[in-house]
Write an enzyme that holds these catalytic residues in place. Structure first.
Site, PDB file in Angstrom:
ATOM      1  N   SER A 132      -8.925   7.265  -6.024  1.00  0.00           N
ATOM      2  CA  SER A 132      -9.795   8.249  -5.389  1.00  0.00           C
ATOM      3  C   SER A 132     -11.055   8.393  -6.229  1.00  0.00           C
ATOM      4  O   SER A 132     -11.039   8.145  -7.443  1.00  0.00           O
ATOM      5  CB  SER A 132      -9.077   9.597  -5.296  1.00  0.00           C
ATOM      6  OG  SER A 132      -9.968  10.635  -4.938  1.00  0.00           O
ATOM      7  N   TYR A 145      -4.352  16.585  -9.821  1.00  0.00           N
ATOM      8  CA  TYR A 145      -4.743  15.404  -9.046  1.00  0.00           C
ATOM      9  C   TYR A 145      -5.714  14.534  -9.841  1.00  0.00           C
ATOM     10  O   TYR A 145      -5.571  13.308  -9.902  1.00  0.00           O
ATOM     11  CB  TYR A 145      -5.382  15.852  -7.731  1.00  0.00           C
ATOM     12  CG  TYR A 145      -5.652  14.730  -6.753  1.00  0.00           C
ATOM     13  CD1 TYR A 145      -4.607  14.049  -6.145  1.00  0.00           C
ATOM     14  CD2 TYR A 145      -6.955  14.351  -6.433  1.00  0.00           C
ATOM     15  CE1 TYR A 145      -4.841  13.031  -5.238  1.00  0.00           C
ATOM     16  CE2 TYR A 145      -7.205  13.334  -5.533  1.00  0.00           C
ATOM     17  CZ  TYR A 145      -6.149  12.683  -4.937  1.00  0.00           C
ATOM     18  OH  TYR A 145      -6.399  11.662  -4.043  1.00  0.00           O
TER      19      TYR A 145
END
Length: 263
Positions: A132, A145
């Site tokens: 990501s 995350y």
């Protein structure tokens, strides 16, 4: 590496970008195996593209080992599975922390380790780790995350160097905000105002390009987000001040609230 005729293992095939990736890889002639923990959803994905299924929960360490053993013939690994893991760290229990770390970081590392051994022995293979843009720039309320995606990025870039000359390539694909799939589609939350998104097709294009061209890092995001993430990686203090003046915090908060309402 040619996808057609290759044995391809796709993780996270039951949600987010997984079904789009499965259809696209099958369309390119892959002998596809899809895996996920929800059997019915996995079967639906497999039926749509003629894939083999292996049910596995990547948070269960024995399942990761079993999956690698079942798919030892894998030529191409596309490690796509991940949990959103958004929210303040203090809101997570120890069990929730462990699950996010296992699924997002430990599982792709171990699966890569177990499958790469066979690839190196055969002298051919490719590993795609789907990360990501959050692996390049940190934002408030995504500390867990960010930790998993920063770790995945470091692993991918170093492993690529370790495997140079073996015939096995390593690529990192990092999407930005994706519409019509993933956390925004699942929760109904919206990206930060003024921030452009990408389509699932653009992400699958990035994965295919990474495999075929042995690309090191493919960032699938609008130009402005790629520039901002690059600047944030070099100047985190400046990025923190910029984010404080934008709607990034509000967007993350809406995602967290939407995730809670879906539990």
């Amino acid at each position: 590496m040619d996808i057609s005729g290759s044995n391809v293992l796709l993780t996270g095939a039951t949600g987010g970008l997984g079904s789009d990736l499965a259809v696209r890889l099958a369309a390119h002639g892959a002998r596809l195996t899809v895996t996920g923990r929800r059997e019915e959803a996995l079967k639906a994905t497999a039926d749509a593209c003629g894939a083999r299924t292996v049910v596995a929960d990547l948070a269960v360490r024995s399942d990761v080992v079993r999956l690698a053993g079942t798919c030892a013939e894998t030529d191409i690994l596309v490690a796509n599975a991940a949990l959103p893991a958004s929210g303040d760290l203090l809101d997570y229990t120890e069990e929730q922390l462990d699950r996010a770390l296992d699924v997002n970081l430990r599982a792709p590392l171990l699966l890569t380790r177990l499958l790469a051994e066979h690839m190196v022995a055969r002298g051919r293979g490719h590993i795609v780790l789907v990360g990501s843009i959050s692996g390049k720039a940190a934002t408030k309320s995504t500390s867990l995350y960010n930790a998993t995606k920063f770790g995945l990025r470091g692993f991918a870039l170093a492993l690529r160097q370790e495997l140079r000359g073996t015939g096995v390539g390593v690529s990192l694909v990092q999407p930005g905000f994706v519409r019509d799939a993933g956390m925004f589609a699942a929760t109904g939350a919206t990206p930060p105002s003024g921030m452009r998104t990408v389509t699932p097709r653009q992400v699958t294009d990035g994965v295919v390009r990474a495999i075929r061209r042995d690309r090191c890092e493919v960032n699938v995001a609008p130009l402005e987000l790629r520039l901002l993430s690059a600047i944030a990686g070099q100047f985190p203090g400046f990025a923190e001040r910029v984010q404080a003046r934008t709607d990034v915090d509000g967007s993350v908060r809406r995602i967290v609230e939407a995730q809670r309402s879906h539990r």
